[in-house]
Design a protein around this motif. Structure first.
Motif, short mmCIF file in Angstrom:
data_model
loop_
_atom_site.label_atom_id
_atom_site.label_comp_id
_atom_site.label_asym_id
_atom_site.label_seq_id
_atom_site.Cartn_x
_atom_site.Cartn_y
_atom_site.Cartn_z
N VAL A 64 0.84 -1.20 0.00
CA VAL A 64 0.00 0.00 0.00
C VAL A 64 0.87 1.25 0.00
CG1 VAL A 64 -1.64 1.33 1.40
CG2 VAL A 64 -2.01 -1.10 1.02
N LEU A 65 1.97 1.23 0.75
CA LEU A 65 2.86 2.39 0.80
C LEU A 65 3.55 2.64 -0.54
CD1 LEU A 65 4.32 1.81 4.35
CD2 LEU A 65 2.99 3.80 3.62
N THR A 66 3.91 1.58 -1.26
CA THR A 66 4.52 1.79 -2.58
C THR A 66 3.50 2.40 -3.55
OG1 THR A 66 4.05 -0.46 -3.35
CG2 THR A 66 6.20 -0.07 -2.33
N TYR A 67 2.27 1.95 -3.49
CA TYR A 67 1.23 2.53 -4.35
C TYR A 67 0.92 3.97 -3.94
CZ TYR A 67 0.34 -1.87 -6.71
OH TYR A 67 0.47 -3.00 -7.46
N SER A 68 1.04 4.27 -2.66
CA SER A 68 0.78 5.62 -2.17
C SER A 68 1.75 6.62 -2.79
CB SER A 68 0.90 5.64 -0.65
OG SER A 68 0.89 6.97 -0.17
N ILE A 69 3.04 6.31 -2.79
CA ILE A 69 4.00 7.25 -3.38
C ILE A 69 3.88 7.28 -4.89
CG2 ILE A 69 5.99 5.70 -3.48
CD1 ILE A 69 6.08 9.42 -2.55
N LEU A 70 3.52 6.15 -5.50
CA LEU A 70 3.31 6.15 -6.95
C LEU A 70 2.17 7.09 -7.34
CD1 LEU A 70 3.75 2.46 -8.14
CD2 LEU A 70 4.89 4.48 -9.05
N ALA A 102 7.63 17.65 -4.44
CA ALA A 102 8.27 16.33 -4.41
C ALA A 102 8.92 16.08 -3.05
CB ALA A 102 9.30 16.21 -5.52
N ASN A 103 9.63 17.06 -2.49
CA ASN A 103 10.26 16.90 -1.18
C ASN A 103 9.21 16.72 -0.09
OD1 ASN A 103 12.83 16.96 -2.12
ND2 ASN A 103 13.27 19.06 -1.48
N ASN A 104 8.12 17.46 -0.16
CA ASN A 104 7.04 17.30 0.82
C ASN A 104 6.43 15.90 0.72
OD1 ASN A 104 7.39 19.90 1.76
ND2 ASN A 104 5.73 20.75 0.53
N ASP A 105 6.21 15.43 -0.51
CA ASP A 105 5.66 14.08 -0.69
C ASP A 105 6.61 13.03 -0.12
OD1 ASP A 105 3.38 14.99 -1.92
OD2 ASP A 105 4.07 14.60 -3.97
N LEU A 106 7.90 13.17 -0.40
CA LEU A 106 8.89 12.19 0.11
C LEU A 106 8.97 12.23 1.63
CD1 LEU A 106 11.73 12.54 -2.53
CD2 LEU A 106 10.32 10.53 -2.10
N THR A 107 8.96 13.43 2.21
CA THR A 107 9.02 13.55 3.67
C THR A 107 7.81 12.88 4.31
OG1 THR A 107 10.26 15.60 3.51
CG2 THR A 107 9.13 15.19 5.58
N ASN A 108 6.63 13.15 3.77
CA ASN A 108 5.42 12.52 4.30
C ASN A 108 5.44 11.01 4.10
OD1 ASN A 108 4.38 14.99 5.11
ND2 ASN A 108 3.26 15.30 3.19
N TRP A 109 5.93 10.56 2.95
CA TRP A 109 5.97 9.13 2.66
C TRP A 109 6.93 8.39 3.59
CZ3 TRP A 109 9.70 5.98 -0.13
CH2 TRP A 109 9.22 4.70 -0.40
N ILE A 110 8.11 8.95 3.81
CA ILE A 110 9.08 8.32 4.73
C ILE A 110 8.47 8.24 6.13
CG2 ILE A 110 11.33 8.60 5.87
CD1 ILE A 110 11.50 7.55 3.01
N GLY A 111 7.76 9.28 6.55
CA GLY A 111 7.07 9.24 7.84
C GLY A 111 6.03 8.14 7.90
N GLU A 112 5.28 7.95 6.81
CA GLU A 112 4.27 6.89 6.78
C GLU A 112 4.92 5.51 6.80
OE1 GLU A 112 2.02 7.68 3.26
OE2 GLU A 112 1.17 9.53 4.06
#
Length: 158
Positions: A64-70, A102-112
């Motif tokens: 689910v997390l991989t699909y989230s960042i995709l 992109a940085n905001n998305d990555l920061t949120n994704w790493i947190g998730e």
């Protein structure tokens, strides 16, 4: 008056009953031993099922997390194709910080990823044009006996 030995059960005399004294106690002890062995087996089976269930949950969360960042990358396809979402993990798995989308998305994704799979979990994203590969890696020692690192890989075109 009848002086013949009294028979309590059909065909059993007092001598027969004396010989069988203690037999039911042995039968009970054997039954308890068999039952306790079976129950211990059931407890071990239940513990194994719980561990496997935890491992399965973590694998599902990783997918689910991989699909989230995709999906976030698809929403910002121009940045994804220019490699703005490329992220290589290190031991500390630092978040890239705020700034661009992109940085905001990555920061949120790493947190998730860390919230869902533990603080030792991290991700890796590489894009080659519009073909992107996402890895999520975490420690699955609770799910699998011993030390085990699990990894989920998803590749997709944006």
């Amino acid at each position: 008056m009848n002086i013949l030995p009294m028979r309590h059960r059909a065909g059993q005399s007092r001598a027969d009953r004396a010989r069988m004294r203690g037999t039911s106690l042995i039968e009970v002890l054997v039954a308890v031993a068999v039952l306790s062995t079976g129950l211990l087996g059931m407890v071990a089976l239940q513990a194994k099922a719980l561990r496997n269930n935890q491992s399965s949950l973590e694998r599902s969360q990783a997918v689910v997390l991989t699909y989230s960042i995709l999906e976030r990358m698809r929403a910002n396809a121009a940045a994804a194709e220019s490699n703005a979402y490329d992220y290589t993990w290190s031991a500390a798995c630092p978040a890239p910080g705020n700034g661009s989308l992109a940085n905001n998305d990555l920061t949120n994704w790493i947190g998730e990823v860390r919230a869902g799979l533990g603080q030792g979990a991290c991700g890796n994203i590489t894009c080659n044009g519009n073909l992107c590969t996402i890895f999520v890696q975490w420690d699955d020692t609770r799910g699998i006996a011993g030390s085990s690192t699990q990894r989920v890989t998803t590749s997709s075109r944006l």
